[in-house]
Design an enzyme around this catalytic site. Sequence first.
Site, PDB file in Angstrom:
ATOM      1  CB  SER A   1      -0.902   0.018   1.235  1.00 35.42           C
ATOM      2  OG  SER A   1      -1.596  -1.196   1.353  1.00 35.42           O
TER       3      SER A   1
HETATM    4  N1  SAH Z   1      -0.873  -4.896   4.016  1.00 34.83           N
HETATM    5  C1  SAH Z   1      -0.042  -5.209   2.864  1.00 34.83           C
HETATM    6  C2  SAH Z   1      -0.707  -4.930   1.537  1.00 34.83           C
HETATM    7  C3  SAH Z   1      -1.854  -5.830   1.309  1.00 34.83           C
HETATM    8  S1  SAH Z   1      -2.321  -6.157  -0.338  1.00 34.83           S
HETATM    9  C4  SAH Z   1       1.306  -4.536   2.943  1.00 34.83           C
HETATM   10  O1  SAH Z   1       1.580  -3.814   3.906  1.00 34.83           O
HETATM   11  O2  SAH Z   1       2.119  -4.752   2.043  1.00 34.83           O
HETATM   12  C5  SAH Z   1      -3.665  -7.220   0.088  1.00 34.83           C
HETATM   13  C6  SAH Z   1      -3.283  -8.588   0.510  1.00 34.83           C
HETATM   14  O3  SAH Z   1      -4.462  -9.244   0.917  1.00 34.83           O
HETATM   15  C7  SAH Z   1      -2.677  -9.442  -0.600  1.00 34.83           C
HETATM   16  O4  SAH Z   1      -1.402  -9.876  -0.240  1.00 34.83           O
HETATM   17  C8  SAH Z   1      -3.661 -10.607  -0.742  1.00 34.83           C
HETATM   18  O5  SAH Z   1      -3.019 -11.858  -1.006  1.00 34.83           O
HETATM   19  C9  SAH Z   1      -4.324 -10.619   0.606  1.00 34.83           C
HETATM   20  N2  SAH Z   1      -5.643 -11.257   0.664  1.00 34.83           N
HETATM   21  C10 SAH Z   1      -6.674 -11.141  -0.199  1.00 34.83           C
HETATM   22  N3  SAH Z   1      -7.706 -11.886   0.215  1.00 34.83           N
HETATM   23  C11 SAH Z   1      -7.324 -12.497   1.374  1.00 34.83           C
HETATM   24  C12 SAH Z   1      -7.954 -13.399   2.285  1.00 34.83           C
HETATM   25  N4  SAH Z   1      -9.208 -13.841   2.114  1.00 34.83           N
HETATM   26  N5  SAH Z   1      -7.252 -13.798   3.356  1.00 34.83           N
HETATM   27  C13 SAH Z   1      -5.982 -13.386   3.574  1.00 34.83           C
HETATM   28  N6  SAH Z   1      -5.330 -12.534   2.751  1.00 34.83           N
HETATM   29  C14 SAH Z   1      -6.003 -12.081   1.661  1.00 34.83           C
END
Ligand code: SAH
Length: 213
Positions: free
Chosen positions: A60
């Site tokens: 992000s």
């Molecule tokens: N917080 C992260 C950015 C997140 S991007 C950072 O600091 O870099 C969103 C993430 O959510 C992705 O890695 C994706 O794989 C994950 N995601 C999506 N659906 C999910 C689910 N149902 N359970 C766990 N993770 C999930």
Amino acid sequence: MDEAERKMQFLYALRSRGVTNAAVLTAMERIDRAPFIRGYFAERAYEDMPLPIACGQTISQPSVVGLMTQALEISPRDTVLEVGTGSGYQAAILSELARRVYTVDRHSRLVREAREVFDQLALPNITAFTADGSFGLPDQAPFDRILVTAAAEDPPGPLLAQLKVGGIMVLPVGQSDAVQHLIRVRRTETGLDYDELRPVRFVPLVEGVARDG
Ligand code: SAH
């Protein structure tokens, strides 16, 4: 531009976009974003931009990380759950402010790589799991704070159920290809209070653990 100057600009960008909480700014000053971005894009770590990471996901934008962290109103004794580990950067920021951080991602590769960085930066109060975070972590629940970093159409029921009374959850809601809103949910003695914070854009919360890692 040297290191110190880059850091100054990074912090200036955060402040100018509304990240004003001193503890949050200190955490973001201490945790270097570069180790969380592997390869080519690492040199752009100090720009206030989302960047691509493995598994087609994104780290992000730093100001969004700051605003979400600030909205959580974390105190030092809190146990926090993050859904969507991604690069691990957000979890690292949370770990500077909370007692304990649990973070889950549906991609085992992202979890493995994030753990490596947590070790490298000596952040022992973070535990990362591969799981479908929509179900929360029943064994570690309840949580003082929950942060979801992928967009759902509605707040997942199991996450609401794992929030303590007095607890706060921050999450983007809305369809992945439309405008999403960052919302804050507070659990009170009698129910749930919602407030809408700002428009955002996140990758979608996807069902199930990824089969290809
Ligand atoms: N917080 C992260 C950015 C997140 S991007 C950072 O600091 O870099 C969103 C993430 O959510 C992705 O890695 C994706 O794989 C994950 N995601 C999506 N659906 C999910 C689910 N149902 N359970 C766990 N993770 C999930």
